[in-house]
Write a protein that holds these residues in place. Sequence first.
Motif, PDB file in Angstrom:
ATOM      1  N   LYS A 110       0.819  -1.224   0.000  1.00 18.30           N
ATOM      2  CA  LYS A 110       0.000   0.000   0.000  1.00 18.30           C
ATOM      3  C   LYS A 110       0.846   1.265   0.000  1.00 18.30           C
ATOM      4  N   LYS A 111       1.916   1.268   0.812  1.00 17.15           N
ATOM      5  CA  LYS A 111       2.752   2.469   0.929  1.00 17.15           C
ATOM      6  C   LYS A 111       3.419   2.800  -0.415  1.00 17.15           C
ATOM      7  N   SER A 112       3.857   1.766  -1.121  1.00 21.18           N
ATOM      8  CA  SER A 112       4.462   1.988  -2.436  1.00 21.18           C
ATOM      9  C   SER A 112       3.452   2.599  -3.399  1.00 21.18           C
ATOM     10  N   MET A 113       2.212   2.108  -3.350  1.00 21.87           N
ATOM     11  CA  MET A 113       1.167   2.651  -4.212  1.00 21.87           C
ATOM     12  C   MET A 113       0.875   4.106  -3.857  1.00 21.87           C
ATOM     13  N   LEU A 114       0.881   4.424  -2.559  1.00 20.13           N
ATOM     14  CA  LEU A 114       0.649   5.804  -2.101  1.00 20.13           C
ATOM     15  C   LEU A 114       1.749   6.735  -2.612  1.00 20.13           C
ATOM     16  N   PHE A 115       3.013   6.336  -2.430  1.00 24.67           N
ATOM     17  CA  PHE A 115       4.129   7.150  -2.925  1.00 24.67           C
ATOM     18  C   PHE A 115       4.006   7.370  -4.433  1.00 24.67           C
ATOM     19  N   GLY A 116       3.640   6.311  -5.137  1.00 23.83           N
ATOM     20  CA  GLY A 116       3.482   6.407  -6.589  1.00 23.83           C
ATOM     21  C   GLY A 116       2.453   7.444  -6.982  1.00 23.83           C
ATOM     22  N   GLY A 117       1.306   7.430  -6.305  1.00 24.94           N
ATOM     23  CA  GLY A 117       0.237   8.382  -6.617  1.00 24.94           C
ATOM     24  C   GLY A 117       0.643   9.820  -6.339  1.00 24.94           C
ATOM     25  N   VAL A 118       1.289  10.058  -5.187  1.00 24.15           N
ATOM     26  CA  VAL A 118       1.687  11.424  -4.801  1.00 24.15           C
ATOM     27  C   VAL A 118       2.726  11.983  -5.781  1.00 24.15           C
ATOM     28  N   LEU A 119       3.731  11.185  -6.119  1.00 20.84           N
ATOM     29  CA  LEU A 119       4.777  11.640  -7.044  1.00 20.84           C
ATOM     30  C   LEU A 119       4.204  11.913  -8.435  1.00 20.84           C
ATOM     31  N   PHE A 120       3.290  11.055  -8.890  1.00 16.94           N
ATOM     32  CA  PHE A 120       2.683  11.243 -10.208  1.00 16.94           C
ATOM     33  C   PHE A 120       1.838  12.514 -10.234  1.00 16.94           C
ATOM     34  N   PHE A 121       1.130  12.785  -9.138  1.00 15.99           N
ATOM     35  CA  PHE A 121       0.318  14.004  -9.045  1.00 15.99           C
ATOM     36  C   PHE A 121       1.204  15.244  -9.168  1.00 15.99           C
ATOM     37  N   ALA A 122       2.340  15.239  -8.459  1.00 18.03           N
ATOM     38  CA  ALA A 122       3.259  16.394  -8.508  1.00 18.03           C
ATOM     39  C   ALA A 122       3.789  16.610  -9.930  1.00 18.03           C
ATOM     40  N   GLY A 123       4.137  15.519 -10.607  1.00 16.21           N
ATOM     41  CA  GLY A 123       4.633  15.627 -11.978  1.00 16.21           C
ATOM     42  C   GLY A 123       3.587  16.172 -12.932  1.00 16.21           C
ATOM     43  N   ALA A 124       2.336  15.720 -12.769  1.00 18.12           N
ATOM     44  CA  ALA A 124       1.246  16.193 -13.631  1.00 18.12           C
ATOM     45  C   ALA A 124       1.008  17.677 -13.428  1.00 18.12           C
ATOM     46  N   LEU A 125       1.085  18.123 -12.180  1.00 16.39           N
ATOM     47  CA  LEU A 125       0.879  19.541 -11.853  1.00 16.39           C
ATOM     48  C   LEU A 125       1.934  20.420 -12.530  1.00 16.39           C
ATOM     49  N   ILE A 126       3.190  20.007 -12.432  1.00 16.76           N
ATOM     50  CA  ILE A 126       4.284  20.781 -13.052  1.00 16.76           C
ATOM     51  C   ILE A 126       4.138  20.796 -14.576  1.00 16.76           C
ATOM     52  N   ASN A 127       3.808  19.656 -15.185  1.00 17.35           N
ATOM     53  CA  ASN A 127       3.661  19.605 -16.641  1.00 17.35           C
ATOM     54  C   ASN A 127       2.498  20.459 -17.131  1.00 17.35           C
ATOM     55  N   GLY A 128       1.405  20.478 -16.364  1.00 11.45           N
ATOM     56  CA  GLY A 128       0.238  21.270 -16.773  1.00 11.45           C
ATOM     57  C   GLY A 128       0.535  22.757 -16.812  1.00 11.45           C
ATOM     58  N   PHE A 129       1.452  23.217 -15.937  1.00 16.50           N
ATOM     59  CA  PHE A 129       1.795  24.642 -15.879  1.00 16.50           C
ATOM     60  C   PHE A 129       3.160  24.943 -16.501  1.00 16.50           C
ATOM     61  N   ALA A 130       3.690  24.013 -17.274  1.00 19.65           N
ATOM     62  CA  ALA A 130       5.047  24.152 -17.822  1.00 19.65           C
ATOM     63  C   ALA A 130       5.212  25.420 -18.656  1.00 19.65           C
ATOM     64  N   GLN A 131       6.349  26.115 -18.412  1.00 23.95           N
ATOM     65  CA  GLN A 131       6.681  27.322 -19.178  1.00 23.95           C
ATOM     66  C   GLN A 131       7.906  27.107 -20.068  1.00 23.95           C
ATOM     67  N   GLY A 132       8.628  26.044 -19.833  1.00 24.92           N
ATOM     68  CA  GLY A 132       9.820  25.755 -20.632  1.00 24.92           C
ATOM     69  C   GLY A 132      10.086  24.263 -20.669  1.00 24.92           C
ATOM     70  N   VAL A 133      11.024  23.871 -21.527  1.00 26.78           N
ATOM     71  CA  VAL A 133      11.331  22.447 -21.668  1.00 26.78           C
ATOM     72  C   VAL A 133      11.822  21.859 -20.352  1.00 26.78           C
ATOM     73  N   TRP A 134      12.569  22.645 -19.569  1.00 27.81           N
ATOM     74  CA  TRP A 134      13.101  22.119 -18.308  1.00 27.81           C
ATOM     75  C   TRP A 134      11.977  21.713 -17.354  1.00 27.81           C
ATOM     76  N   MET A 135      10.864  22.478 -17.351  1.00 32.06           N
ATOM     77  CA  MET A 135       9.728  22.123 -16.497  1.00 32.06           C
ATOM     78  C   MET A 135       9.063  20.838 -16.988  1.00 32.06           C
ATOM     79  N   LEU A 136       9.010  20.691 -18.307  1.00 33.55           N
ATOM     80  CA  LEU A 136       8.460  19.460 -18.870  1.00 33.55           C
ATOM     81  C   LEU A 136       9.285  18.255 -18.423  1.00 33.55           C
ATOM     82  N   ILE A 137      10.608  18.388 -18.497  1.00 36.34           N
ATOM     83  CA  ILE A 137      11.501  17.264 -18.146  1.00 36.34           C
ATOM     84  C   ILE A 137      11.387  16.934 -16.652  1.00 36.34           C
ATOM     85  N   VAL A 138      11.375  17.986 -15.779  1.00 35.60           N
ATOM     86  CA  VAL A 138      11.237  17.757 -14.332  1.00 35.60           C
ATOM     87  C   VAL A 138       9.917  17.059 -14.030  1.00 35.60           C
TER      88      VAL A 138
END
Length: 522
Positions: A110-138
């Motif tokens: 369960k804990k691994s699944m939780l970490f997976g969800g939280v990290l994926f959410f953070a990545g989606a948030l950054i990509n949705g507001f991306a202003q440059g290629v570096w934000m896309l990559i992060v």
Amino acid sequence: MPAAGGFDKGNGKGYPGKLTPFVTVTCIVAAMGGLIFGYDIGISGGVTSMPSFLKRFFPSVYRKQQANSSTNQYCQYNSETLTLFTSSLYLAALLSSLVASSVTRKFGRKKSMLFGGVLFFAGALINGFAQGVWMLIVGRLLLGFGIGFANQSVPLYLSEMAPYKYRGALNIGFQLSITIGILIANVLNYFFAKIKGGWGWRLSLGGAMVPALIITIGSLVLPDTPNSMIERGQRDEAREKLRKIRGVNDVDEEFNDLVAASEASKQVEHPWGNLLKRKYRPHLTMAILIPFFQQLTGINVIMFYAPVLFNTIGFGNDASLMSAVITGLVNACATLVSIYGVDKWGRRSLFLEGGTQMLICQAIVAACIGAKFGVDGNPGELPKWYAVVVVLFICLYVAAFAWSWGPLGWLVPSEIFPLEIRSAAQSVNVSVNMAFTFVVAQIFLNMLCHLKFGLFIFFAFFVLVMSIFIFFFLPETNGIPIEEMGQVWKNHWFWSRYVGEDDFVTNGGVELQKGNKAINNV
């Protein structure tokens, strides 16, 4: 089955239990972890065929795309930065899956699944507001970390929760979620690409927050597996949980086997080093070669580059996205065939039929593209019937993958590992999968530019090799309790030379058959 199958369970005694509503709902919720992987595969290919996205982040690709159509169509998307955007996720997933092994073992699935969800959410948030290629990559790197955790823990969770008779169908729920994620992503790409102002790609990338929330919330409400609870010393709770999962009070036999497996796993101080022992040679081979071959079917080329590929073949932007929706729909529907048949027909039958169908389809697609595009990549006018034929055979290829190598590439490795090496071996499985997904993603556009239609012949060769490997070296694992799986290697014509009679002996008294002689593992 030929001798390569090598396991007779005809008179074998199994664990009591039934498919309860509780375990069904639990496995459906857990399988939703595949949505994040599928959504990403579908979205990344779609946005990279949107002119507004390319113009903002990859102007050199945009200029090639807008150039005269008489230019070499094979090479219009060949860009190292664009490839890095797509493939960086898989490198991150490779690294995080190695860390996920320890988290899964010490803190539970369960804990691994939780970490997976939280990290994926953070990545989606950054990509949705991306202003440059570096934000896309992060953002892509964070998405990758999330996928590494989810792909490591979800298949294990499903295999451990499911009654052995239904393990195949319930585990394939993970692959079904991946295909549904791809389909949803393709449909959204199609409509978001039509938004005026050219900002639809932000919705496509940011939309990944929804599947991330599903797995995050799901991991908080799901019960832990009895295997994991026993591994962490919670034996009384594990026994009660096992009774609830199996829907019967008589779980002593299975519980004793789980405890015995847990005790054996505690003797292993270094599970990574333990993987190299002679008796684990078949497990390690499958953990490496099955995901390796799964990526070299060429499926990820089709799925995350489908819009790009169809655009290259000569479809317009809208038509290429719609073609990707069609392949996504075929992918999801064909996975249902696997869910229905995997516990009826067995793993090997689906592997071999799917491999044969993929081989034929790849040869025909290579011939079709080669006949029209030649080696210069200039097709001229493409008739409608040609486009229909290419899409038809690509769909037949996708269907074959979706009921064979797609789901079974995750199912078989997750069900063959003994508890003492399960987390480490599953990490090897995910790492190899992500490593070769990264390699294929990194070099595909370059290979398309240089190999041209020969790229499909390249993948067809590997489909032939992997089908031969399955025929001779993979034993049938259908209907065998997960803690009794060691017996299949002892009875196999090749692997029996690595696994001795004293290896993988359980204490639960489950009786397994070898030829006409019963073996009592008491």
